[in-house]
Design a protein around this motif. Sequence first.
Motif, PDB file in Angstrom:
ATOM      1  N   GLY A  11      13.157   1.413 -37.655  1.00  0.00           N
ATOM      2  CA  GLY A  11      11.831   1.403 -37.470  1.00  0.00           C
ATOM      3  C   GLY A  11      11.496   0.092 -37.140  1.00  0.00           C
ATOM      4  N   LEU A  12      11.146  -0.264 -35.958  1.00  0.00           N
ATOM      5  CA  LEU A  12      11.016  -1.719 -35.740  1.00  0.00           C
ATOM      6  C   LEU A  12       9.308  -2.349 -35.731  1.00  0.00           C
ATOM      7  N   PHE A  13       9.142  -3.277 -36.272  1.00  0.00           N
ATOM      8  CA  PHE A  13       7.905  -3.863 -36.293  1.00  0.00           C
ATOM      9  C   PHE A  13       7.936  -5.135 -35.268  1.00  0.00           C
ATOM     10  N   GLY A  14       6.992  -5.056 -34.305  1.00  0.00           N
ATOM     11  CA  GLY A  14       6.777  -6.224 -33.648  1.00  0.00           C
ATOM     12  C   GLY A  14       7.731  -6.074 -32.293  1.00  0.00           C
ATOM     13  N   PHE A  15       6.947  -6.279 -31.158  1.00  0.00           N
ATOM     14  CA  PHE A  15       7.809  -6.413 -29.820  1.00  0.00           C
ATOM     15  C   PHE A  15       7.553  -7.483 -28.971  1.00  0.00           C
ATOM     16  N   GLY A  16       7.578  -8.650 -29.676  1.00  0.00           N
ATOM     17  CA  GLY A  16       7.550  -9.845 -28.917  1.00  0.00           C
ATOM     18  C   GLY A  16       8.891 -10.355 -28.313  1.00  0.00           C
ATOM     19  N   THR A  17       9.073 -11.767 -28.315  1.00  0.00           N
ATOM     20  CA  THR A  17      10.188 -12.268 -27.620  1.00  0.00           C
ATOM     21  C   THR A  17      11.508 -11.564 -28.496  1.00  0.00           C
ATOM     22  N   VAL A  18      11.621 -11.706 -29.464  1.00  0.00           N
ATOM     23  CA  VAL A  18      12.952 -11.223 -30.562  1.00  0.00           C
ATOM     24  C   VAL A  18      12.859  -9.716 -30.313  1.00  0.00           C
ATOM     25  N   ASP A  77       3.296 -12.752 -38.022  1.00  0.00           N
ATOM     26  CA  ASP A  77       2.139 -12.807 -39.150  1.00  0.00           C
ATOM     27  C   ASP A  77       2.679 -12.702 -40.582  1.00  0.00           C
ATOM     28  N   ALA A  78       2.624 -13.747 -41.243  1.00  0.00           N
ATOM     29  CA  ALA A  78       3.657 -13.916 -42.438  1.00  0.00           C
ATOM     30  C   ALA A  78       2.949 -13.070 -43.548  1.00  0.00           C
ATOM     31  N   GLU A  79       2.046 -12.714 -43.615  1.00  0.00           N
ATOM     32  CA  GLU A  79       1.291 -11.911 -44.599  1.00  0.00           C
ATOM     33  C   GLU A  79       1.649 -10.248 -44.199  1.00  0.00           C
ATOM     34  N   ALA A  80       1.511  -9.974 -43.113  1.00  0.00           N
ATOM     35  CA  ALA A  80       1.771  -8.814 -42.642  1.00  0.00           C
ATOM     36  C   ALA A  80       3.419  -8.412 -42.746  1.00  0.00           C
ATOM     37  N   SER A  81       3.978  -9.308 -42.671  1.00  0.00           N
ATOM     38  CA  SER A  81       5.447  -9.318 -42.656  1.00  0.00           C
ATOM     39  C   SER A  81       5.952  -9.106 -44.275  1.00  0.00           C
ATOM     40  N   TRP A  82       5.290 -10.030 -45.146  1.00  0.00           N
ATOM     41  CA  TRP A  82       5.352  -9.596 -46.280  1.00  0.00           C
ATOM     42  C   TRP A  82       5.075  -8.285 -46.938  1.00  0.00           C
ATOM     43  N   GLY A  98      12.891 -11.283 -39.584  1.00  0.00           N
ATOM     44  CA  GLY A  98      13.002 -12.742 -38.979  1.00  0.00           C
ATOM     45  C   GLY A  98      12.140 -13.823 -39.675  1.00  0.00           C
ATOM     46  N   ASN A  99      10.969 -13.628 -40.044  1.00  0.00           N
ATOM     47  CA  ASN A  99       9.979 -14.423 -40.562  1.00  0.00           C
ATOM     48  C   ASN A  99      10.350 -15.331 -41.640  1.00  0.00           C
ATOM     49  N   LYS A 100      10.497 -16.614 -41.052  1.00  0.00           N
ATOM     50  CA  LYS A 100      10.800 -17.607 -41.872  1.00  0.00           C
ATOM     51  C   LYS A 100       9.811 -18.012 -42.920  1.00  0.00           C
ATOM     52  N   LYS A 101       8.809 -17.974 -42.601  1.00  0.00           N
ATOM     53  CA  LYS A 101       7.357 -18.320 -43.454  1.00  0.00           C
ATOM     54  C   LYS A 101       7.336 -17.608 -44.587  1.00  0.00           C
ATOM     55  N   MET A 102       7.465 -16.279 -44.460  1.00  0.00           N
ATOM     56  CA  MET A 102       7.382 -15.200 -45.297  1.00  0.00           C
ATOM     57  C   MET A 102       8.656 -15.511 -46.287  1.00  0.00           C
ATOM     58  N   LEU A 103       9.664 -15.531 -45.790  1.00  0.00           N
ATOM     59  CA  LEU A 103      10.726 -15.662 -46.537  1.00  0.00           C
ATOM     60  C   LEU A 103      10.710 -16.779 -47.386  1.00  0.00           C
ATOM     61  N   ALA A 178       8.423 -25.438 -22.566  1.00  0.00           N
ATOM     62  CA  ALA A 178       9.067 -25.023 -23.657  1.00  0.00           C
ATOM     63  C   ALA A 178       8.212 -23.703 -23.778  1.00  0.00           C
ATOM     64  N   ARG A 179       6.903 -23.739 -23.716  1.00  0.00           N
ATOM     65  CA  ARG A 179       6.060 -22.365 -23.840  1.00  0.00           C
ATOM     66  C   ARG A 179       6.378 -21.443 -22.843  1.00  0.00           C
ATOM     67  N   LYS A 180       6.875 -21.769 -21.617  1.00  0.00           N
ATOM     68  CA  LYS A 180       7.068 -21.118 -20.498  1.00  0.00           C
ATOM     69  C   LYS A 180       8.323 -20.379 -20.814  1.00  0.00           C
ATOM     70  N   LEU A 181       9.203 -20.983 -21.484  1.00  0.00           N
ATOM     71  CA  LEU A 181      10.820 -20.489 -21.607  1.00  0.00           C
ATOM     72  C   LEU A 181      10.658 -19.499 -22.919  1.00  0.00           C
ATOM     73  N   GLY A 182       9.656 -19.372 -23.321  1.00  0.00           N
ATOM     74  CA  GLY A 182       9.474 -18.406 -24.672  1.00  0.00           C
ATOM     75  C   GLY A 182      10.099 -19.201 -26.180  1.00  0.00           C
ATOM     76  N   PHE A 183      10.336 -20.513 -26.036  1.00  0.00           N
ATOM     77  CA  PHE A 183      10.685 -21.189 -27.140  1.00  0.00           C
ATOM     78  C   PHE A 183       9.966 -21.476 -28.234  1.00  0.00           C
ATOM     79  N   LEU A 184       8.571 -21.410 -28.040  1.00  0.00           N
ATOM     80  CA  LEU A 184       7.509 -22.019 -29.030  1.00  0.00           C
ATOM     81  C   LEU A 184       6.881 -20.752 -29.831  1.00  0.00           C
ATOM     82  N   GLU A 185       6.729 -20.714 -30.937  1.00  0.00           N
ATOM     83  CA  GLU A 185       6.041 -19.760 -31.629  1.00  0.00           C
ATOM     84  C   GLU A 185       4.661 -19.718 -31.178  1.00  0.00           C
ATOM     85  N   SER A 186       3.964 -18.512 -31.853  1.00  0.00           N
ATOM     86  CA  SER A 186       2.567 -18.315 -31.085  1.00  0.00           C
ATOM     87  C   SER A 186       1.824 -19.605 -31.550  1.00  0.00           C
TER      88      SER A 186
END
Lengths: 399, 399
Positions: A11-18, A77-82, A98-103, A178-186
């Motif tokens: 069950g996958l949550f999130g379908f962004g870059t990663v 979203d760190a809150e939702a991730s938690w 993969g959510n650093k902030k939440m972790l 950097a944003r164009k290459l998908g390297f930046l967080e939202s």
Amino acid sequence: MTSNKKKLRVGLFGFGTVGRGLYDLLKAIPSRQVEIARVCVRDISKNRHVTDLEFTDDADDIFNDDSINFIVELIDDAEASWHIVRRALEQRLPVVSGNKKMLARHLPELIELQQCTGTALLYDASACGSIPVIRNLEEYYDNDLLISVKGILNGSSNFILSKIFNEGMPHGDALTLARKLGFLESDPTLDLDGWDSLYKLVILTMHAFGVYVEPERVFTFGITCMSDADIRFAREKDRRIKLVGHVEKLPDGRLMMSVMPHLLSRNKYIYSVEDEFNGVVIKGAFYYKQFMFGQGAGAKPTSSAVMSDITACLYDYRYEYKKLHGHNIPHFTNDCTLRIYMRFSADSQLERIGFEEITEEYRSLDQRYVVGRVSLANLHANMEFIRSEGMFVMAYPEN
Amino acid sequence: MTSNKKKLRVGLFGFGTVGRGLYDLLKAIPSRQVEIARVCVRDISKNRHVTDLEFTDDADDIFNDDSINFIVELIDDAEASWHIVRRALEQRLPVVSGNKKMLARHLPELIELQQCTGTALLYDASACGSIPVIRNLEEYYDNDLLISVKGILNGSSNFILSKIFNEGMPHGDALTLARKLGFLESDPTLDLDGWDSLYKLVILTMHAFGVYVEPERVFTFGITCMSDADIRFAREKDRRIKLVGHVEKLPDGRLMMSVMPHLLSRNKYIYSVEDEFNGVVIKGAFYYKQFMFGQGAGAKPTSSAVMSDITACLYDYRYEYKKLHGHNIPHFTNDCTLRIYMRFSADSQLERIGFEEITEEYRSLDQRYVVGRVSLANLHANMEFIRSEGMFVMAYPEN
């Protein structure tokens, strides 16, 4: 070799870059044991040009599906991730996050939850993209020999610094690229102000030294306020500016941490870490220094790190948090001094920071800086002040 | 966290550079869980200036001592090492070994023995000293994404090459210095002729790709025959000569391996690996390249790697040899071509090697060389010939 026949319905949550990267990876190299059963996204109406996946915007569709035996959480979203990760563990579903902030915020609770439920949470993908640094700290550097972990933990800011330093690209252009290459967080301030590096450092510190340090306690300063004058200073000294996360056991056994730009000389391993790469130097009493280096941002390296976490779960791998239960666990402190460069505009700013010693001072009409020793506690107490006044500080080691 | 209270009473075989290093390490940083119970050495009469260890020259004194529950084998002699490790496993005593040659020759039997007896044999210390490359290949790069592993696997020969290249030190002086620093095996041809790198490569290949390749099947050539002319050639091309072990999955899925000097350009990660350091580049389809770097020879780094193996055993860690049981296991082949530089003295030598294409040729009174493409199978068939004729070959990649 026992778990070789296990099959994971994810069950996958999130379908962004990663998330999409993971989907692409499983397309390119199909696994007999791993398949994405369903994907939960915020906005289900978005056309993702994917026909062979089932999307939903209701987490219950995943958590109530008995055929799903594994959760992968790749949302911003760190809150939702938690909420997702906690629920997964409570339902005894192994989970990769993969959510650093939440972790970084919830590590103690997450460790307890894993123990109570006997369920694994893996997150090697959260720190340093493709470099397996967490697992190495946990599994390999697991004795009292470890002295420090120091590294470029954020690929996006490093990419921007590389473009500015090596190609003379203006700050804004580097950001756009950097944003164009998908390297930046939202939220790009996560990368540029050092928060992303901080969260990773908190996670690494847990696995390196068995200590949990609340993110708020660590002096954190990024590259947003870096000016041409600062870059000129670095060039004059034949050094490069890199954003460095650093945790070190001091000679008295206490632990200092910081995230800030460093003026690095050529003889440092991480001096040569360019573009979106990450590099970590692990220093020990007996093995001197080890250096690990790899891509730290982008869909492919990060999703392959997620895949490695998933595969580890296939073999029932869990972090054991061995060092948390060790003896000689060091205590965190900001009570130490370091040599820094500080650019400022008014003497009152300088006074407030309270240098213990100033060894270099420069004043012109449009630029003022000092080099000297300052207490990390002072820097930490003035973190918001430094930021709001547009000052710039960098660690400036003697060699 | 179950095994935290376990205590290991170690029966140690060998008290050379690494054995003594382990003793020093346990002195410097005492472990509550690990103590050396007895040491078996060849020559018990030698004064080792150690008063708090019990020495014996009879293996039975260790194997018949019921209080000893762990074996650490750090001797040079591969045959003796094989008897010790086999006996340990048969007696269900977990064992750590540092003998590359023995491991490379007996891997299949050792894997079977571990499975039959349910007893762990760890040997991360055997390859690349302090870099945890075996465990990373085994645990982390464990999916079909892996393309190649390439690295400087022998610290001693690299130390010598660095001294010659960077400091213009004569070959003989570099050798003497390396021996003085404890970097050379008791038989230096192991290091210099590439055998040590070969054994490590065989071990790494097992953990990287799940394939056991007998050492005899791999083209292996070292730096013993390297002359000033070869060094001049490298300098003219702005490259450095490094002794490289290399295993790569070819586009058709087969696996090639080699140990030989490489002419490396500045853009290669391992170009900058100097002195006694090792560096390994792991290349994958999705994560591009990862680079691990650390000290590869000497008492301290190697004994700290042995200590990490011991600590891993405390936590019941075992290699699972996952890939051995995977699908898509690649087949080894020498049927591929590579671009090489070859120095020779007679045309008959050149003819015998049978180049498919020659792109550069130089002849003077005292020096002849060609650059061109040659089949690896031809090189392998002529391995002894090349060596005995005093010729010199190096891989010379296009970039």
